[in-house]
Write an enzyme that holds these catalytic residues in place. Structure first.
Site, PDB file in Angstrom:
ATOM      1  N   TYR A  66       0.835  -1.205   0.000  1.00 43.35           N
ATOM      2  CA  TYR A  66       0.000   0.000   0.000  1.00 43.35           C
ATOM      3  C   TYR A  66       0.873   1.260   0.000  1.00 43.35           C
ATOM      4  O   TYR A  66       0.736   2.134  -0.866  1.00 43.35           O
ATOM      5  CB  TYR A  66      -0.920  -0.028   1.228  1.00 43.35           C
ATOM      6  CG  TYR A  66      -1.891   1.127   1.281  1.00 43.35           C
ATOM      7  CD1 TYR A  66      -2.855   1.290   0.298  1.00 43.35           C
ATOM      8  CD2 TYR A  66      -1.841   2.050   2.321  1.00 43.35           C
ATOM      9  CE1 TYR A  66      -3.743   2.355   0.343  1.00 43.35           C
ATOM     10  CE2 TYR A  66      -2.731   3.107   2.374  1.00 43.35           C
ATOM     11  CZ  TYR A  66      -3.682   3.263   1.383  1.00 43.35           C
ATOM     12  OH  TYR A  66      -4.559   4.311   1.427  1.00 43.35           O
ATOM     13  N   GLN A  99       6.341  16.314 -17.505  1.00 41.48           N
ATOM     14  CA  GLN A  99       6.632  16.077 -18.918  1.00 41.48           C
ATOM     15  C   GLN A  99       5.521  16.556 -19.851  1.00 41.48           C
ATOM     16  O   GLN A  99       5.782  17.099 -20.901  1.00 41.48           O
ATOM     17  CB  GLN A  99       6.881  14.582 -19.139  1.00 41.48           C
ATOM     18  CG  GLN A  99       7.283  14.274 -20.571  1.00 41.48           C
ATOM     19  CD  GLN A  99       8.187  13.051 -20.638  1.00 41.48           C
ATOM     20  OE1 GLN A  99       8.642  12.545 -19.613  1.00 41.48           O
ATOM     21  NE2 GLN A  99       8.451  12.583 -21.830  1.00 41.48           N
ATOM     22  N   LYS A 109       1.380   3.708  -3.294  1.00 40.79           N
ATOM     23  CA  LYS A 109       0.973   5.121  -3.352  1.00 40.79           C
ATOM     24  C   LYS A 109       2.178   6.005  -3.658  1.00 40.79           C
ATOM     25  O   LYS A 109       2.073   6.986  -4.394  1.00 40.79           O
ATOM     26  CB  LYS A 109       0.337   5.543  -2.026  1.00 40.79           C
ATOM     27  CG  LYS A 109      -1.017   4.900  -1.746  1.00 40.79           C
ATOM     28  CD  LYS A 109      -2.151   5.535  -2.557  1.00 40.79           C
ATOM     29  CE  LYS A 109      -3.504   5.018  -2.102  1.00 40.79           C
ATOM     30  NZ  LYS A 109      -4.617   5.540  -2.889  1.00 40.79           N
TER      31      LYS A 109
END
Ligand code: UDP
Length: 211
Positions: free
Chosen positions: A43, A60, A47
Site C-alpha cells: 500500500y 513532462q 501510493k
C-alpha cells in the site's frame, strides 16, 4: 486518459507515504520512513510509486495533477469488519455489542481523525483551485489522539460495559500520525469544521441505528 481529455487528475494519496514519521506534525516536505518490504509496503510503496509517476507525467506533459495525502478519515459507513476494519469502527461495534475493546500495543500510538465532510471539502477545494496544480497537499485534522483516548471516549459515549484488552502491536504500525496542514490552509483557506467529539457522536449514532 486525463491527458487525452485534458482532464484534471486528483490522486487520492495517503499519510502512509510518510510511514513511521520522524517529524510530527508532518509537512509535505518530509520524505517518509517506509519499510519497503513490510506488511504495509504494498500500500505505502504503491501510493509512493503512483505519486512519483504522476509528478513525472505532470512535468513532462503538463498534466493538471493534484495529490492530496489523506490522513485518517472517519464517519458513518467506516468499515468495521475484515482486514480493512478500522480501529474507530471496530471499537464502536465492540462497545455496542459488549465485547472487549481490542487495543493493539499499549494504546499510546496516535492518530489524527478527520471527519469525512471536512476531508471531502478539502478535496473539492483542491480540485477547484488553480494554485493547487502540481501540488502535494496534506488533508487531515491536526488534533492528535492516542488510541487509548479513542477507546475511552467511545466507552464514555456508548456507556458500554466493555473491558479493554491489550494485544500485540502489528508490525510497522506507525507510532504517531498527525498532519501539518499549513499548506492546505494557505492554498485554499481550509480549516476543519467538525470537532472530534461531535464527529464521533455522529458516527456512534449512525452505528447504533445500523446495528
Ligand atoms: N488498532 C487497535 N485495535 C484495533 C484496530 C486497530 O488498537 O482493533 C490500532 C492500530 O494498530 C493502529 C491504530 O489503532 O495503531 C489505528 O488503526 P487503523 O487501522 O484504524 O488505522 P491506520 O493504522 O491505518 O492509521
Amino acid at each position: 486518459l486525463a491527458r487525452k481529455n485534458d482532464a484534471l487528475l486528483l490522486f487520492a494519496s495517503t499519510s502512509e507515504v510518510y510511514g513511521d514519521a520522524e517529524i510530527v506534525p508532518t509537512p509535505e516536505s518530509y520524505w517518509g520512513k517506509v519499510n519497503p518490504i513490510g506488511p504495509r509496503s504494498c500500500y505505502d510503496e504503491g501510493k509512493r510509486f503512483a505519486e512519483a509517476l504522476l509528478m513525472a507525467y505532470g512535468k513532462q506533459y503538463g498534466l493538471n495533477v493534484r495529490i492530496p495525502r489523506i490522513f485518517n478519515s472517519y464517519g458513518p459507513r467506516l468499515r468495521e469488519d475484515g482486514l480493512y476494519g478500522r480501529a474507530m469502527s471496530r471499537f464502536i461495534l465492540q462497545a455496542q455489542t459488549n465485547q472487549p475493546i481490542t487495543i493493539y500495543g499499549d494504546g499510546e500510538q496516535t492518530r489524527s481523525f478527520c471527519y469525512i465532510t471536512d476531508t471531502v471539502t478539502g478535496l473539492l477545494l483542491l480540485a477547484q483551485n488553480k494554485e493547487a496544480k502540481g501540488e502535494v497537499v496534506n488533508i487531515g485534522n491536526s488534533q492528535e489522539k492516542t488510541i487509548l483516548e479513542l477507546a475511552t471516549k467511545i466507552k464514555e459515549l456508548t456507556k458500554c460495559k466493555s473491558s479493554v484488552t491489550f494485544h500485540p502491536l502489528p508490525k510497522d504500525d506507525p507510532k504517531r500520525r498527525c498532519p501539518d496542514t499549513t499548506k492546505l490552509e494557505r492554498l485554499v483557506g481550509w480549516k476543519p469544521n467538525i470537532a472530534f467529539e461531535d464527529g464521533l457522536k455522529r458516527t456512534v449514532s449512525w452505528f447504533s441505528k445500523k446495528n
